[in-house]
Design a protein around this motif. Sequence first.
Motif, PDB file in Angstrom:
ATOM      1  N   GLU A 165       3.968  14.489  -4.109  1.00 18.38           N
ATOM      2  CA  GLU A 165       5.081  13.833  -3.414  1.00 18.38           C
ATOM      3  C   GLU A 165       5.301  12.406  -3.901  1.00 18.38           C
ATOM      4  OE1 GLU A 165       7.170  15.082  -1.278  1.00 18.38           O
ATOM      5  OE2 GLU A 165       6.251  17.059  -1.056  1.00 18.38           O
ATOM      6  N   THR A 205       3.529   9.624  -3.169  1.00 18.11           N
ATOM      7  CA  THR A 205       3.459   8.683  -2.058  1.00 18.11           C
ATOM      8  C   THR A 205       2.010   8.239  -1.834  1.00 18.11           C
ATOM      9  OG1 THR A 205       3.187  10.458  -0.416  1.00 18.11           O
ATOM     10  CG2 THR A 205       5.436   9.715  -0.876  1.00 18.11           C
ATOM     11  N   ARG A 262      -0.149   6.988   1.507  1.00 16.15           N
ATOM     12  CA  ARG A 262      -0.119   6.820   2.961  1.00 16.15           C
ATOM     13  C   ARG A 262      -0.952   5.608   3.352  1.00 16.15           C
ATOM     14  NH1 ARG A 262      -2.158  11.517   4.504  1.00 16.15           N
ATOM     15  NH2 ARG A 262      -4.303  10.725   4.672  1.00 16.15           N
ATOM     16  N   PHE A 287       4.609   4.721   4.217  1.00 18.52           N
ATOM     17  CA  PHE A 287       4.347   5.370   2.933  1.00 18.52           C
ATOM     18  C   PHE A 287       4.875   4.477   1.814  1.00 18.52           C
ATOM     19  CE2 PHE A 287       4.173   8.943   5.833  1.00 18.52           C
ATOM     20  CZ  PHE A 287       3.106   9.681   5.335  1.00 18.52           C
ATOM     21  N   GLU A 339       5.389   4.025  -2.433  1.00 17.25           N
ATOM     22  CA  GLU A 339       5.798   4.941  -3.494  1.00 17.25           C
ATOM     23  C   GLU A 339       4.904   4.819  -4.718  1.00 17.25           C
ATOM     24  OE1 GLU A 339      10.611   5.200  -2.564  1.00 17.25           O
ATOM     25  OE2 GLU A 339       9.879   4.107  -4.323  1.00 17.25           O
ATOM     26  N   LEU A 377       9.188  -0.713   1.874  1.00 12.94           N
ATOM     27  CA  LEU A 377       7.983  -0.370   1.126  1.00 12.94           C
ATOM     28  C   LEU A 377       6.849  -1.355   1.395  1.00 12.94           C
ATOM     29  CD1 LEU A 377       9.535   0.679  -2.305  1.00 12.94           C
ATOM     30  CD2 LEU A 377       8.613   2.180  -0.534  1.00 12.94           C
TER      31      LEU A 377
END
Length: 213
Positions: free
Chosen positions: A77, A79, A81, A94, A96, A162
């Motif tokens: 994905e 990502t 966490r 999350f 990137e 972000l």
Amino acid sequence: MWTFAFRRGYAAANVIQFVDKASVVRDHVPTFSVEQLRRLLAVAPPEYLPVLAIGAFAGLRPEEINKLRWEDLDFHERTIRVNASAAKTRKKRFAEISDNLLAWLQPYASRSGSVAPPNLQKMRRATMKAAGIEQWPQDVLRHSFASAHYAFHRNPAQTALLLGHCDQDMLLTHYRDPMKPTVAARYWMILPQITAKNIVPLAGMCEAGSVPT
């Protein structure tokens, strides 16, 4: 302190409310240059390299990286966490994994456990010495990410999200002009050296405009 004293009845008034606020001239926060970051990544020990890359290309706070586990990274994905217990705001978010960050982290994809090594400070000092870096300002990797991401995308809402900021005010106060877009584009082109003949480097993807995600 005066607000606390007034609310508890220890003072007859909050005298601070009558004091004029000082006018503060805000300068942009310090960041690493593209060349400095290249040198750091080039000489970093393998156990310390993910900490550098995640800080520089995902913008996590040092304390968030210290509590990060490899299980928190989703390479499919793309990502990372950041759990509420690790986040400064105590809210899960999350981050990137950009194309160049993926290139740096791919060799570690099968790992588990803590991302940060136990002797983190010792490794950082050794990496600084090897790279010829004398100063390490507080949160410099996170600030470098914020400046490069904002300069590249020109989307303060996305960058603030972000970073885990509650709003855009801090971003627009500190990161409005510190990095030129052309420099930011080079920032997202920082990739590991590919030596294996059967590996296709991500440079072509970057040139196509897919970095950062």
